[in-house]
Design an enzyme around this catalytic site. Structure first.
Site, PDB file in Angstrom:
ATOM      1  N   TRP A  25      42.974  32.328  52.066  1.00 31.44           N
ATOM      2  CA  TRP A  25      42.484  31.096  51.363  1.00 31.44           C
ATOM      3  C   TRP A  25      43.849  30.481  50.799  1.00 31.44           C
ATOM      4  O   TRP A  25      44.042  29.508  50.273  1.00 31.44           O
ATOM      5  CB  TRP A  25      41.616  31.341  50.610  1.00 31.44           C
ATOM      6  CG  TRP A  25      41.777  32.223  49.743  1.00 31.44           C
ATOM      7  CD1 TRP A  25      42.525  32.542  48.511  1.00 31.44           C
ATOM      8  CD2 TRP A  25      40.942  33.699  49.675  1.00 31.44           C
ATOM      9  NE1 TRP A  25      42.401  33.606  47.794  1.00 31.44           N
ATOM     10  CE2 TRP A  25      41.539  34.478  48.595  1.00 31.44           C
ATOM     11  CE3 TRP A  25      40.191  34.229  50.691  1.00 31.44           C
ATOM     12  CZ2 TRP A  25      41.119  35.576  48.569  1.00 31.44           C
ATOM     13  CZ3 TRP A  25      39.868  35.544  50.563  1.00 31.44           C
ATOM     14  CH2 TRP A  25      40.186  36.310  49.526  1.00 31.44           C
ATOM     15  N   GLU A  38      36.332  30.532  46.345  1.00 33.42           N
ATOM     16  CA  GLU A  38      36.184  30.706  44.962  1.00 33.42           C
ATOM     17  C   GLU A  38      34.616  31.140  44.447  1.00 33.42           C
ATOM     18  O   GLU A  38      34.636  31.963  43.793  1.00 33.42           O
ATOM     19  CB  GLU A  38      36.444  29.177  44.285  1.00 33.42           C
ATOM     20  CG  GLU A  38      37.901  28.892  44.416  1.00 33.42           C
ATOM     21  CD  GLU A  38      38.930  29.958  43.748  1.00 33.42           C
ATOM     22  OE1 GLU A  38      38.371  30.788  42.594  1.00 33.42           O
ATOM     23  OE2 GLU A  38      40.074  29.663  43.752  1.00 33.42           O
ATOM     24  N   THR A  44      34.225  39.153  41.473  1.00 35.09           N
ATOM     25  CA  THR A  44      34.105  39.908  42.648  1.00 35.09           C
ATOM     26  C   THR A  44      35.548  40.167  43.210  1.00 35.09           C
ATOM     27  O   THR A  44      36.242  39.068  43.110  1.00 35.09           O
ATOM     28  CB  THR A  44      33.235  39.167  43.999  1.00 35.09           C
ATOM     29  OG1 THR A  44      31.903  39.031  43.466  1.00 35.09           O
ATOM     30  CG2 THR A  44      33.382  40.014  45.187  1.00 35.09           C
ATOM     31  N   LEU A  81      26.933  41.563  49.077  1.00 39.85           N
ATOM     32  CA  LEU A  81      27.969  40.952  48.273  1.00 39.85           C
ATOM     33  C   LEU A  81      27.533  41.006  46.707  1.00 39.85           C
ATOM     34  O   LEU A  81      28.347  40.779  45.885  1.00 39.85           O
ATOM     35  CB  LEU A  81      28.495  39.744  48.643  1.00 39.85           C
ATOM     36  CG  LEU A  81      29.883  38.985  47.976  1.00 39.85           C
ATOM     37  CD1 LEU A  81      31.057  40.038  48.290  1.00 39.85           C
ATOM     38  CD2 LEU A  81      30.390  38.020  48.766  1.00 39.85           C
ATOM     39  N   GLY A  82      26.129  40.875  46.503  1.00 40.25           N
ATOM     40  CA  GLY A  82      25.489  40.790  45.302  1.00 40.25           C
ATOM     41  C   GLY A  82      25.601  39.244  44.678  1.00 40.25           C
ATOM     42  O   GLY A  82      25.977  38.383  45.188  1.00 40.25           O
ATOM     43  N   TYR A 121      35.162  26.958  35.902  1.00 42.26           N
ATOM     44  CA  TYR A 121      36.305  27.739  36.405  1.00 42.26           C
ATOM     45  C   TYR A 121      36.410  27.280  37.869  1.00 42.26           C
ATOM     46  O   TYR A 121      37.342  26.799  38.311  1.00 42.26           O
ATOM     47  CB  TYR A 121      35.910  29.148  36.475  1.00 42.26           C
ATOM     48  CG  TYR A 121      36.760  29.918  37.340  1.00 42.26           C
ATOM     49  CD1 TYR A 121      38.241  30.313  37.307  1.00 42.26           C
ATOM     50  CD2 TYR A 121      36.329  30.068  38.697  1.00 42.26           C
ATOM     51  CE1 TYR A 121      39.024  30.570  38.316  1.00 42.26           C
ATOM     52  CE2 TYR A 121      37.186  30.622  39.885  1.00 42.26           C
ATOM     53  CZ  TYR A 121      38.657  30.814  39.336  1.00 42.26           C
ATOM     54  OH  TYR A 121      39.318  31.189  40.496  1.00 42.26           O
ATOM     55  N   ASP A 139      39.576  32.527  33.788  1.00 41.38           N
ATOM     56  CA  ASP A 139      38.817  33.718  34.271  1.00 41.38           C
ATOM     57  C   ASP A 139      39.075  35.082  33.514  1.00 41.38           C
ATOM     58  O   ASP A 139      39.868  34.908  32.537  1.00 41.38           O
ATOM     59  CB  ASP A 139      38.961  33.813  35.591  1.00 41.38           C
ATOM     60  CG  ASP A 139      40.223  34.719  35.865  1.00 41.38           C
ATOM     61  OD1 ASP A 139      41.211  34.210  35.211  1.00 41.38           O
ATOM     62  OD2 ASP A 139      40.495  35.045  37.076  1.00 41.38           O
ATOM     63  N   CYS A 193      49.103  42.408  34.802  1.00 39.92           N
ATOM     64  CA  CYS A 193      48.633  42.680  33.341  1.00 39.92           C
ATOM     65  C   CYS A 193      47.271  43.158  33.258  1.00 39.92           C
ATOM     66  O   CYS A 193      46.334  42.512  33.118  1.00 39.92           O
ATOM     67  CB  CYS A 193      48.704  41.305  32.521  1.00 39.92           C
ATOM     68  SG  CYS A 193      48.294  41.482  31.050  1.00 39.92           S
ATOM     69  N   CYS A 200      53.822  47.817  31.093  1.00 42.17           N
ATOM     70  CA  CYS A 200      54.490  46.573  30.298  1.00 42.17           C
ATOM     71  C   CYS A 200      56.233  46.733  30.263  1.00 42.17           C
ATOM     72  O   CYS A 200      56.906  45.828  30.057  1.00 42.17           O
ATOM     73  CB  CYS A 200      54.131  46.806  28.850  1.00 42.17           C
ATOM     74  SG  CYS A 200      52.439  46.548  28.434  1.00 42.17           S
ATOM     75  N   CYS A 209      55.715  39.258  24.598  1.00 37.58           N
ATOM     76  CA  CYS A 209      54.713  39.537  24.669  1.00 37.58           C
ATOM     77  C   CYS A 209      54.241  40.062  23.120  1.00 37.58           C
ATOM     78  O   CYS A 209      54.589  41.121  22.715  1.00 37.58           O
ATOM     79  CB  CYS A 209      54.242  40.414  25.543  1.00 37.58           C
ATOM     80  SG  CYS A 209      52.280  41.053  25.531  1.00 37.58           S
TER      81      CYS A 209
END
Length: 354
Positions: A25, A38, A44, A81-82, A121, A139, A193, A200, A209
Site C-alpha cells: 500500500w 487502513e 492489527t 482477522l478479528g 485516525y 494511533d 520507538c 535509545c 528525547c
DNA sequence: AACCCGGGGAT
DNA sequence: ATCCCAGGGTT
C-alpha cells in the site's frame, strides 16, 4: 528544551526514507487501496494484516467488486482477522461509495469521516496520503513516540488525553508532505520507538528525547489499565448425522462474532457434565425435534480461547443422529462458512481424519 | 465517558 | 501472564 518543529519532522522523515518497509500500500495513492489497508490495520499488526490485504485486492480489484460481493463472502475472506465489524462496515461503505457516490471516494477529511468504519485516525490517514491534506494521525505508535520525545505523562486513553496528543501531532506535521510525515511517525513507533526495550542509544532523537534524558522511557506512554478478563463457558453441540450432515447457526444480535457461523451453542455459568447439559432449557429446546442417538464429550479438558476481554472455556459435545434429521449442512461444506477461529481450529482437528 | 469488539506476536 | 497492535461504534 524539547525538539522543535520543523526539526522534528525533518529528522523523522529522513529516518523514514532510509528505513521504511516495502509494503504494497506504499506503492499507491489510490483511495480504495489506502482505505482497505487502513481498515485492516486498525488494532492489527502489519504482519497479520498483509496477507489479508493481498487476498482482498486479488478478490476485489475495485471498490465495485467489493460492493457487488455478498456480505457472507466478505466475512469469509476476513475470517481470522478479528474485529468483524470492520468487515461488515467495509462492505457497507463499498456499497455506499459504489451506489451513492458514483464509485468515487470522498476527497477530504470531513467527508471521509462520514464513511462507516472510518474514524478520526482513518480519515486523517486517507486524507493525508491520498489527497495531501495536513491531518495528523494519532494511533498507538504516535502516542508512544510523542509521549516519550516530549515527556508527556497525560494518560492516552482518558479525559482529553487523545485531544492533547492530536493537537501536538497537528503542530508537528509537515504540511507539504503530510502523508509521508504520518507514515513516518507510525513507522518510527513500530520499528524503532517500540513498547519494550527500545534501542535509545541509536535513536535519532536521543539528544532531545525528554523520556530518555529523564530515564522514563519504560513508563511512557501512560495508559489506564483495562478491566480483568471475563470467563465464559461455551458448550458447542456438534451434530453428526448418519449421512454426514451437521448444523450451523449464524450469530445474531450484539456481542462477539456477529454474523459469523458456529455450531449450536449452550453457554453456561460454569463447566457442566452431560447430565447438567441435558437438563438445561437451551439444550431441551435444541433437542426438541432432534432424534439423538448418542452424546459424547470430545474434549474433557476445555479449550481456552483467549480474546482481549474474555476467555472462552469451550467444550465440544458430539451428538449423533440418524439420517434425515434436521442437520442440513454437509460436513464438507463447513469450510464455505465464515466461522470464528475457535470453530475453525476444532473443525480442522476433528474432521482431519473423519 | 465507559464499554465492547479478535486474534496473534513480543517480552 | 501481560501488553500491544496503522481504532471505531454503541450506550
Amino acid at each position: 528544551m524539547s525538539i522543535l518543529n520543523p526539526h522534528f519532522s525533518k529528522r523523522l522523515i529522513s529516518w523514514y526514507l532510509d528505513n521504511k518497509r516495502d509494503l504494497p500500500w506504499r506503492k499507491t495513492v489510490s483511495p480504495y487501496h489506502i482505505w482497505l489497508s487502513e481498515i485492516m490495520l486498525q488494532q492489527t499488526r502489519v504482519a497479520q494484516g498483509l496477507p489479508y490485504y493481498l487476498k482482498f485486492i486479488n478478490a476485489y480489484p475495485t471498490v465495485q467488486d467489493l460492493a457487488n460481493s455478498p456480505e457472507d463472502e466478505v466475512l469469509k475472506l476476513w475470517q481470522g482477522l478479528g474485529y468483524y465489524s470492520r468487515a461488515r462496515n467495509l462492505h457497507a461503505t463499498a456499497k455506499m461509495v459504489t451506489e451513492d457516490m458514483n464509485g468515487v471516494f470522498p476527497d477530504n477529511y470531513k467527508n471521509l469521516l462520514k464513511l462507516k468504519g472510518v474514524g478520526e485516525y482513518t480519515a486523517s490517514a486517507i486524507a493525508s496520503i491520498c489527497f495531501n491534506e495536513p491531518q495528523a494521525v494519532v494511533d498507538g505508535n504516535v502516542y508512544r513516540v510523542l509521549s516519550r520525545v516530549f515527556g508527556i505523562s497525560t494518560p492516552i486513553n482518558k479525559g482529553n488525553g487523545p485531544k492533547e496528543f492530536k493537537i501536538l501531532a497537528q503542530q508537528l506535521i509537515d504540511k507539504k508532505q503530510p502523508g509521508t510525515f504520518n507514515q513516518a511517525i507510525m513507522e518510527f513507533g513500530a520499528r524503532h520507538c517500540v513498547p519494550r526495550n527500545p534501542d535509545c542509544n541509536s535513536c535519532i532523537f536521543n539528544d532531545s528525547c525528554v523520556a530518555f534524558q529523564k530515564n522514563e522511557v519504560e513508563e511512557l506512554p501512560v495508559k489506564i489499565k483495562a478491566k480483568p478478563v471475563k470467563k465464559r463457558y461455551f458448550n458447542y453441540l456438534v451434530v453428526l448425522s448418519e449421512n454426514e450432515n451437521t448444523i450451523l447457526k449464524q450469530r445474531i444480535g450484539k456481542g462477539i462474532w456477529h454474523k459469523l457461523y458456529e455450531f449450536p451453542l449452550v453457554e453456561t455459568s460454569e463447566e457442566v457434565d452431560i447430565e447438567d447439559l441435558k437438563n438445561l432449557p437451551q439444550f431441551q429446546d435444541f433437542s426438541e425435534n432432534l432424534d439423538i442417538r448418542s452424546i459424547s464429550l470430545f474434549n474433557e479438558e476445555a479449550v481456552v480461547h483467549k480474546l482481549s476481554h474474555q476467555h472462552l472455556y469451550t467444550r465440544f459435545w458430539i451428538i449423533e443422529t440418524p439420517k434425515g434429521s434436521q442437520a442440513d449442512i454437509p460436513i464438507s461444506e463447513i469450510n464455505n462458512y465464515a466461522v470464528p477461529v475457535l470453530i475453525e481450529n476444532f473443525v480442522s482437528e476433528f474432521f482431519e481424519n473423519y
